[in-house]
Design a protein around this motif. Structure first.
Motif, PDB file in Angstrom:
ATOM      1  N   GLU A  11       0.810  -1.215   0.000  1.00 19.22           N
ATOM      2  CA  GLU A  11       0.000   0.000   0.000  1.00 19.22           C
ATOM      3  C   GLU A  11       0.843   1.265   0.000  1.00 19.22           C
ATOM      4  N   HIS A  12       1.888   1.283   0.784  1.00 18.81           N
ATOM      5  CA  HIS A  12       2.684   2.500   0.944  1.00 18.81           C
ATOM      6  C   HIS A  12       3.973   2.377   0.154  1.00 18.81           C
ATOM      7  N   GLN A  13       4.073   3.161  -0.913  1.00 18.39           N
ATOM      8  CA  GLN A  13       5.267   3.183  -1.736  1.00 18.39           C
ATOM      9  C   GLN A  13       5.651   4.629  -2.011  1.00 18.39           C
ATOM     10  N   ILE A  14       6.881   4.827  -2.459  1.00 15.93           N
ATOM     11  CA  ILE A  14       7.345   6.163  -2.803  1.00 15.93           C
ATOM     12  C   ILE A  14       6.686   6.560  -4.117  1.00 15.93           C
ATOM     13  N   ILE A  33      19.116  -7.924 -15.951  1.00 10.49           N
ATOM     14  CA  ILE A  33      18.882  -7.940 -14.510  1.00 10.49           C
ATOM     15  C   ILE A  33      18.534  -6.563 -13.948  1.00 10.49           C
ATOM     16  N   GLY A  34      19.104  -5.500 -14.519  1.00 10.42           N
ATOM     17  CA  GLY A  34      18.808  -4.146 -14.030  1.00 10.42           C
ATOM     18  C   GLY A  34      17.331  -3.828 -14.142  1.00 10.42           C
ATOM     19  N   SER A  35      16.725  -4.144 -15.268  1.00 14.32           N
ATOM     20  CA  SER A  35      15.289  -3.897 -15.464  1.00 14.32           C
ATOM     21  C   SER A  35      14.448  -4.751 -14.520  1.00 14.32           C
ATOM     22  N   PHE A  36      14.876  -5.998 -14.305  1.00 12.62           N
ATOM     23  CA  PHE A  36      14.163  -6.883 -13.381  1.00 12.62           C
ATOM     24  C   PHE A  36      14.194  -6.308 -11.967  1.00 12.62           C
ATOM     25  N   ILE A  37      15.379  -5.875 -11.526  1.00 10.59           N
ATOM     26  CA  ILE A  37      15.512  -5.316 -10.169  1.00 10.59           C
ATOM     27  C   ILE A  37      14.637  -4.081 -10.015  1.00 10.59           C
ATOM     28  N   VAL A  38      14.647  -3.204 -11.019  1.00  5.90           N
ATOM     29  CA  VAL A  38      13.817  -1.993 -10.963  1.00  5.90           C
ATOM     30  C   VAL A  38      12.349  -2.369 -10.843  1.00  5.90           C
ATOM     31  N   MET A  39      11.901  -3.333 -11.639  1.00  6.10           N
ATOM     32  CA  MET A  39      10.502  -3.767 -11.582  1.00  6.10           C
ATOM     33  C   MET A  39      10.154  -4.305 -10.192  1.00  6.10           C
ATOM     34  N   MET A  40      11.025  -5.116  -9.620  1.00  3.82           N
ATOM     35  CA  MET A  40      10.753  -5.688  -8.299  1.00  3.82           C
ATOM     36  C   MET A  40      10.716  -4.598  -7.222  1.00  3.82           C
ATOM     37  N   VAL A  41      11.648  -3.663  -7.273  1.00  6.89           N
ATOM     38  CA  VAL A  41      11.686  -2.598  -6.270  1.00  6.89           C
ATOM     39  C   VAL A  41      10.443  -1.712  -6.383  1.00  6.89           C
ATOM     40  N   LYS A  42      10.080  -1.364  -7.606  1.00  7.30           N
ATOM     41  CA  LYS A  42       8.929  -0.486  -7.801  1.00  7.30           C
ATOM     42  C   LYS A  42       7.602  -1.175  -7.494  1.00  7.30           C
ATOM     43  N   ASP A  43       7.489  -2.459  -7.844  1.00  5.47           N
ATOM     44  CA  ASP A  43       6.205  -3.142  -7.715  1.00  5.47           C
ATOM     45  C   ASP A  43       6.015  -3.917  -6.418  1.00  5.47           C
ATOM     46  N   CYS A  44       7.092  -4.313  -5.770  1.00 11.27           N
ATOM     47  CA  CYS A  44       6.959  -5.217  -4.633  1.00 11.27           C
ATOM     48  C   CYS A  44       7.441  -4.663  -3.293  1.00 11.27           C
ATOM     49  N   TYR A  45       8.280  -3.652  -3.318  1.00  9.89           N
ATOM     50  CA  TYR A  45       8.814  -3.120  -2.069  1.00  9.89           C
ATOM     51  C   TYR A  45       7.927  -1.999  -1.549  1.00  9.89           C
ATOM     52  N   ASP A  46       7.834  -1.917  -0.219  1.00  2.00           N
ATOM     53  CA  ASP A  46       7.094  -0.797   0.371  1.00  2.00           C
ATOM     54  C   ASP A  46       8.015   0.431   0.413  1.00  2.00           C
ATOM     55  N   GLU A  60       9.510   2.088   2.771  1.00  2.00           N
ATOM     56  CA  GLU A  60      10.724   1.989   3.591  1.00  2.00           C
ATOM     57  C   GLU A  60      11.798   1.168   2.867  1.00  2.00           C
ATOM     58  N   GLN A  61      11.403   0.058   2.272  1.00  2.07           N
ATOM     59  CA  GLN A  61      12.359  -0.772   1.534  1.00  2.07           C
ATOM     60  C   GLN A  61      12.869  -0.040   0.296  1.00  2.07           C
ATOM     61  N   GLN A  62      11.983   0.677  -0.385  1.00  3.27           N
ATOM     62  CA  GLN A  62      12.389   1.443  -1.562  1.00  3.27           C
ATOM     63  C   GLN A  62      13.409   2.505  -1.177  1.00  3.27           C
ATOM     64  N   LYS A  63      13.161   3.198  -0.071  1.00  2.00           N
ATOM     65  CA  LYS A  63      14.089   4.238   0.385  1.00  2.00           C
ATOM     66  C   LYS A  63      15.438   3.612   0.754  1.00  2.00           C
ATOM     67  N   THR A  64      15.401   2.493   1.453  1.00  2.00           N
ATOM     68  CA  THR A  64      16.635   1.785   1.815  1.00  2.00           C
ATOM     69  C   THR A  64      17.412   1.410   0.565  1.00  2.00           C
ATOM     70  N   PHE A  65      16.708   0.922  -0.457  1.00  3.54           N
ATOM     71  CA  PHE A  65      17.347   0.495  -1.696  1.00  3.54           C
ATOM     72  C   PHE A  65      17.985   1.676  -2.418  1.00  3.54           C
TER      73      PHE A  65
END
Length: 185
Positions: A33-36, A70-83, A85-90
């Protein structure tokens, strides 16, 4: 007592690798629910992630992580799956890697040799492991996402693993010789 599929998968993840940073996000099946808002990665960020991924899983007799995108995959996972706080940490962790690597070596990560990049990431990982904490957490995120992305890609599943497209009969005892590839599921 019955166990649903999601609980079974969570149990397998815990048995196989412990606490994978993205495991909870992946197994929840929903966007947090909460993402950047407006989190955006530029092409040079994706290239940077490709280089980090290729440092973690370099090309050998099989293609490396960079060949899988892999770069595009990581971006997709961070944007779509991380909240958030995790996005900010990343994002903060990537900025830290960029800044510290340049301060230590005098050059950008993407311009450095594979040996320099490997030494830096290994030192970062060993320091985090020795401290007993998951700081900086970004190194664990990068490692987990690279391994996940690589081995679930077509290249990883078919060239790095022993891929059987349509498994045949169940065979509980198959011969294993040192150097044999693991099987892709």
């Amino acid at each position: 007592m019955t166990m649903n599929r999601r609980d079974a998968l969570k149990s397998v993840v815990l048995m196989m690798g412990g606490t994978m940073v993205g495991a909870t996000a992946i197994l929840t099946g929903c966007t947090p629910e909460h993402q950047i808002e407006g989190l955006d990665f530029k092409p040079e960020d994706i290239a940077f992630l490709d280089e980090i991924g290729d440092t973690i899983i370099p090309a050998t007799d099989t293609p490396g992580a960079k060949a899988t995108g892999i770069g595009s995959f990581i971006v997709m996972m961070v944007k779509d799956c991380y909240d958030a706080e995790q996005q900010k940490t990343f994002v903060d962790g990537l900025n830290m890697i960029n800044k510290e690597f340049k301060a230590e070596t005098g050059k950008a990560f993407v311009e450095a040799s594979a040996e320099e990049r490997t030494a830096y990431l290994n030192k970062m990982y060993e320091t985090a492991k020795a401290s007993g904490e998951r700081k900086p957490e970004v190194i664990y995120m990068l490692k987990d996402l690279t391994v996940l992305g690589y081995f679930t890609s077509e290249i990883g599943a078919t060239q790095a693993l022993n891929f059987v497209e349509v498994p045949g009969r169940y065979d509980p005892c198959i011969p294993y010789n040192p150097g044999d590839k693991a099987y892709a599921l």
